[in-house]
Scaffold this motif. Structure first.
Motif, PDB file in Angstrom:
ATOM      1  N   GLY A  47      36.042  36.375  17.429  1.00  0.00           N
ATOM      2  CA  GLY A  47      35.995  37.352  18.371  1.00  0.00           C
ATOM      3  C   GLY A  47      35.722  38.798  17.760  1.00  0.00           C
ATOM      4  N   GLY A  48      34.761  38.778  16.734  1.00  0.00           N
ATOM      5  CA  GLY A  48      34.161  40.001  16.357  1.00  0.00           C
ATOM      6  C   GLY A  48      32.850  40.435  16.599  1.00  0.00           C
ATOM      7  N   SER A  49      32.170  41.031  15.857  1.00  0.00           N
ATOM      8  CA  SER A  49      30.878  41.622  16.052  1.00  0.00           C
ATOM      9  C   SER A  49      29.601  41.024  15.293  1.00  0.00           C
ATOM     10  CB  SER A  49      30.726  43.138  16.274  1.00  0.00           C
ATOM     11  OG  SER A  49      31.701  43.631  17.220  1.00  0.00           O
ATOM     12  N   MET A  50      28.339  40.651  15.617  1.00  0.00           N
ATOM     13  CA  MET A  50      27.499  40.367  14.994  1.00  0.00           C
ATOM     14  C   MET A  50      26.219  41.437  15.072  1.00  0.00           C
ATOM     15  SD  MET A  50      25.544  37.730  13.199  1.00  0.00           S
ATOM     16  CE  MET A  50      23.946  36.793  13.298  1.00  0.00           C
ATOM     17  N   VAL A  51      25.902  41.520  13.784  1.00  0.00           N
ATOM     18  CA  VAL A  51      24.893  42.930  13.830  1.00  0.00           C
ATOM     19  C   VAL A  51      23.635  42.415  13.155  1.00  0.00           C
ATOM     20  CG1 VAL A  51      24.339  45.048  12.691  1.00  0.00           C
ATOM     21  CG2 VAL A  51      26.715  44.867  13.642  1.00  0.00           C
ATOM     22  N   LEU A  52      22.353  42.748  13.927  1.00  0.00           N
ATOM     23  CA  LEU A  52      21.176  42.249  13.378  1.00  0.00           C
ATOM     24  C   LEU A  52      20.527  43.595  12.914  1.00  0.00           C
ATOM     25  CD1 LEU A  52      18.894  40.339  12.944  1.00  0.00           C
ATOM     26  CD2 LEU A  52      17.967  40.888  15.282  1.00  0.00           C
ATOM     27  N   ARG A  53      20.137  43.395  11.458  1.00  0.00           N
ATOM     28  CA  ARG A  53      19.482  44.733  11.095  1.00  0.00           C
ATOM     29  C   ARG A  53      18.186  44.280  10.357  1.00  0.00           C
ATOM     30  NH1 ARG A  53      23.906  46.141   6.763  1.00  0.00           N
ATOM     31  NH2 ARG A  53      22.995  45.354   4.989  1.00  0.00           N
ATOM     32  N   LEU A  54      17.124  44.983  10.289  1.00  0.00           N
ATOM     33  CA  LEU A  54      15.727  44.391   9.502  1.00  0.00           C
ATOM     34  C   LEU A  54      15.649  45.526   8.331  1.00  0.00           C
ATOM     35  CD1 LEU A  54      13.888  44.242  12.762  1.00  0.00           C
ATOM     36  CD2 LEU A  54      14.845  42.405  11.469  1.00  0.00           C
ATOM     37  N   PRO A  85      18.029  46.017  16.619  1.00  0.00           N
ATOM     38  CA  PRO A  85      16.998  47.001  16.724  1.00  0.00           C
ATOM     39  C   PRO A  85      16.731  47.021  18.363  1.00  0.00           C
ATOM     40  CG  PRO A  85      16.262  45.275  15.642  1.00  0.00           C
ATOM     41  CD  PRO A  85      17.861  45.144  15.674  1.00  0.00           C
ATOM     42  N   ASP A  86      16.871  45.938  18.956  1.00  0.00           N
ATOM     43  CA  ASP A  86      16.329  45.773  20.500  1.00  0.00           C
ATOM     44  C   ASP A  86      17.432  46.054  21.336  1.00  0.00           C
ATOM     45  OD1 ASP A  86      17.877  43.558  19.526  1.00  0.00           O
ATOM     46  OD2 ASP A  86      16.892  42.086  20.964  1.00  0.00           O
ATOM     47  N   VAL A  87      18.734  45.755  20.859  1.00  0.00           N
ATOM     48  CA  VAL A  87      19.734  46.019  21.889  1.00  0.00           C
ATOM     49  C   VAL A  87      20.576  47.428  21.673  1.00  0.00           C
ATOM     50  CG1 VAL A  87      20.178  43.598  22.287  1.00  0.00           C
ATOM     51  CG2 VAL A  87      21.380  44.621  20.480  1.00  0.00           C
ATOM     52  N   GLY A  88      20.250  48.130  20.500  1.00  0.00           N
ATOM     53  CA  GLY A  88      20.956  49.348  20.110  1.00  0.00           C
ATOM     54  C   GLY A  88      22.425  49.097  19.820  1.00  0.00           C
ATOM     55  N   GLY A  89      23.071  50.172  19.717  1.00  0.00           N
ATOM     56  CA  GLY A  89      24.501  50.180  19.144  1.00  0.00           C
ATOM     57  C   GLY A  89      24.894  51.379  18.582  1.00  0.00           C
ATOM     58  N   PRO A  90      26.311  51.522  18.330  1.00  0.00           N
ATOM     59  CA  PRO A  90      26.723  52.979  18.030  1.00  0.00           C
ATOM     60  C   PRO A  90      26.658  53.136  16.575  1.00  0.00           C
ATOM     61  CG  PRO A  90      28.509  51.325  18.102  1.00  0.00           C
ATOM     62  CD  PRO A  90      27.335  50.678  18.669  1.00  0.00           C
ATOM     63  N   ASP A 214      25.871  48.653   5.092  1.00  0.00           N
ATOM     64  CA  ASP A 214      27.122  48.141   5.097  1.00  0.00           C
ATOM     65  C   ASP A 214      28.466  49.031   5.157  1.00  0.00           C
ATOM     66  OD1 ASP A 214      26.050  45.487   4.828  1.00  0.00           O
ATOM     67  OD2 ASP A 214      26.440  45.220   3.012  1.00  0.00           O
ATOM     68  N   ILE A 215      28.500  49.965   4.725  1.00  0.00           N
ATOM     69  CA  ILE A 215      29.393  51.236   4.917  1.00  0.00           C
ATOM     70  C   ILE A 215      29.360  51.722   6.256  1.00  0.00           C
ATOM     71  CG2 ILE A 215      30.279  53.417   4.205  1.00  0.00           C
ATOM     72  CD1 ILE A 215      29.366  52.553   1.328  1.00  0.00           C
ATOM     73  N   THR A 216      28.087  52.213   6.662  1.00  0.00           N
ATOM     74  CA  THR A 216      27.893  52.938   7.920  1.00  0.00           C
ATOM     75  C   THR A 216      28.040  52.138   9.054  1.00  0.00           C
ATOM     76  OG1 THR A 216      25.575  52.735   7.615  1.00  0.00           O
ATOM     77  CG2 THR A 216      26.590  54.854   6.751  1.00  0.00           C
ATOM     78  N   MET A 217      27.723  50.841   8.774  1.00  0.00           N
ATOM     79  CA  MET A 217      27.708  49.927   9.836  1.00  0.00           C
ATOM     80  C   MET A 217      29.259  49.015   9.895  1.00  0.00           C
ATOM     81  SD  MET A 217      24.091  48.232   9.944  1.00  0.00           S
ATOM     82  CE  MET A 217      22.610  49.422  10.342  1.00  0.00           C
ATOM     83  N   GLU A 218      29.912  49.496   9.209  1.00  0.00           N
ATOM     84  CA  GLU A 218      31.534  49.064   9.002  1.00  0.00           C
ATOM     85  C   GLU A 218      31.468  47.596   9.125  1.00  0.00           C
ATOM     86  OE1 GLU A 218      33.277  50.691  12.666  1.00  0.00           O
ATOM     87  OE2 GLU A 218      33.017  52.883  12.011  1.00  0.00           O
TER      88      GLU A 218
END
Length: 512
Positions: A47-54, A85-90, A214-218
């Protein structure tokens, strides 16, 4: 790991957050896709979050085309992401090329704390010192020449505008990487150079960018291939230098070919888009990639899973560190199993784009009910969607066109005319025939053959050839269902005439 919160980075507590961080320098590789899948399964299962970064700092090789392929391939697999990159985020931006100011801020902190320093050594200078060390049979490590410069020497170099990099000052001692798959991995820091964290063009190096991201994206969990295990020691040092707690690491095995070498193009197709173009079902490819290093548990022999089932059952505790061997035969078997769960209508929808891509417009334009019969006729031999294409061609094959094998086979039957007459009589003139009726017609032909003391093949093979012009093809009821009794009878007459014409020509040719 399944769903627990853990203390990471700056001491705050976050729910599970994972990231998939490909470089857009090529199409999405099977190995990278497997990494993305493992991350997605952990995130969704917890139930967590998946981050895509390029990680697009390689400006020369990165391209928008490859970015698009990566994201399109992931979506085709059924993998989505909560930030990117396409959906954004905090926690954006989500392209490293857009995060230069963020990296500079962290670099200044390292420089101010004496944990990094500028290095003015040129590439040629470093190569020469390395050559001398090797000549003297000494192990080469960067000798910290620039770390020992006086303030006056540094000021002169800066005033002269000499290009520089920035190196991380590796502390003395030992660094421990806690890996949930491989346990504690201890490395003596004397084996690690003062590595470059900022290149001479001012861009962040791989190690710095990854750790800062990894730090700033928690990020709480880093799941990646074991080719990054050697990098993990450097990353732990950077996390500690920046006052952050490292995430939980899991370095899974890479993909290997059947010969035991790292999976590459010489083993065949290696990108997700390759397998998509070959007609594999996304759920089958995902299923197979999940089974490479993971299993549902001891004594559980299941091998077929949907993506939803995988999300509910996947656990990093069940991931193996052993080599993952990519076996195309196993993938084909799994694809066949998933194919069986699809109805004829679904498969027609999936096969039709391939019909059009390969110039089979006539097939694609068939009435929907006929197309479903044609697909049903060939589906049992399908391992992937494209396997339907050539077998389906016979349904638009003109009457009166016989293959060489068909001509040769018909020539073996002494009672051919009688056999074909029996076939035409059994068919009648009905235009619509369901599966039950078509099966009864075939059974009646078997009965007639038996009454005459013939083998069933003596009637059924001429029937097949005279309807299709070929010696091989689908079960006979499908032919009757597709064309109907009247058209089957007409095709038999057309092919009978074609056979007589060809044999006459061959006879005349032989008499010359």
């Amino acid at each position: 790991m399944r769903g627990k919160s853990m203390s990471v980075n700056d001491g705050k507590r976050y729910s599970t957050r994972v990231r998939f961080a490909p470089s857009p320098t090529g199409k999405l590789h099977l190995g990278s896709a497997r990494t993305a899948l493992f991350n997605w399964l952990v995130a969704r299962g917890a139930g967590g979050s998946m981050v895509l970064r390029l990680e697009d700092t390689d400006r020369e090789r990165s391209s928008v085309e490859f970015e698009r392929d990566i994201m399109d391939s992931m979506r085709w697999m059924g993998l989505d992401w909560d930030e990117g990159p396409d959906v954004g985020g905090p926690h954006g931006p989500y392209r490293q090329s857009e995060r230069i100011d963020i990296y500079n801020e962290f670099v200044q902190r390292l420089l101010a704390g004496g944990k990094a320093y500028k290095c003015w050594c040129s590439g040629d200078d470093l190569e020469e010192r390395k050559r001398v060390a090797i000549q003297d049979k000494k192990a080469w490590r960067y000798d910290r020449k620039c770390a020992a410069l006086t303030s006056s020497e540094r000021a002169t170099l800066e005033a002269d505008g000499v290009p520089f990099t920035i190196r991380f000052r590796v502390p003395e001692g030992k660094v421990v990487v806690e890996d949930s798959l491989r346990g504690s991995v201890e490395v003596d820091t004397s084996e690690i150079d003062d590595f470059i964290i900022v290149r001479s063009d001012g861009t962040a190096g791989f190690h710095l960018a990854v750790v800062v991201d990894d730090i700033t994206m928690e990020i709480t969990n880093v799941i990646r291939g074991d080719d990054h295990l050697t990098n993990a020691a450097r990353h732990v040092l950077l996390f500690e230098a920046l006052g952050a707690e490292p995430p939980t690491f899991l370095h899974h095995s890479l993909l290997f070919g059947p010969d035991g070498t790292k999976l590459s193009k010489r083993h065949g197709a290696t990108s997700i888009s390759d397998y998509r173009e070959q007609g594999y079902l996304p759920e089958a490819l995902v299923n197979y990639l999940a089974l490479l290093s993971w299993s549902p548990g001891a004594g559980d022999e299941r091998e077929i899973f949907t993506l939803e089932q995988l999300a509910g059952e996947f656990s990093t505790e069940s991931v193996s560190a052993s080599k993952a061997i990519f076996d195309i035969d196993k993938l084909n078997w799994i694809d066949r199993q998933h194919m069986k769960t699809r109805g004829d209508r679904e498969l027609v929808d999936l096969v039709t784009p391939f019909l059009l891509q390969t110039g089979r417009e006539e097939l694609a334009a068939l009435p929907r009910d006929k197309l479903e019969i044609a697909l049903a006729a060939v589906r049992n031999a399908m391992e992937k969607l494209t396997d339907a294409l050539e077998p389906m061609d016979l349904f638009v094959r003109p009457a009166g066109l016989l293959s060489e094998k068909a001509v040769a086979q018909l020539g073996k039957y002494e009672e051919l005319a009688e056999a074909l007459d029996i076939c035409v009589e059994a068919l009648g003139r009905d235009t619509f025939v369901d599966r039950h009726t078509a099966t009864k017609i075939v059974e009646s032909l078997r009965s007639v053959a038996k009454e005459r003391g013939w083998s069933a093949k003596k009637i059924l093979m001429p029937f097949r050839i005279a309807v299709t012009g070929l010696t091989v093809g689908p079960d006979l009821p499908y032919l009757i269902m597709f064309w109907g009794c009247a058209r089957c009878a007409d095709r038999i007459e057309a092919n009978r005439q074609a056979f007589e014409r060809v044999t006459q020509e061959l006879r005349e040719e032989g008499e010359k």
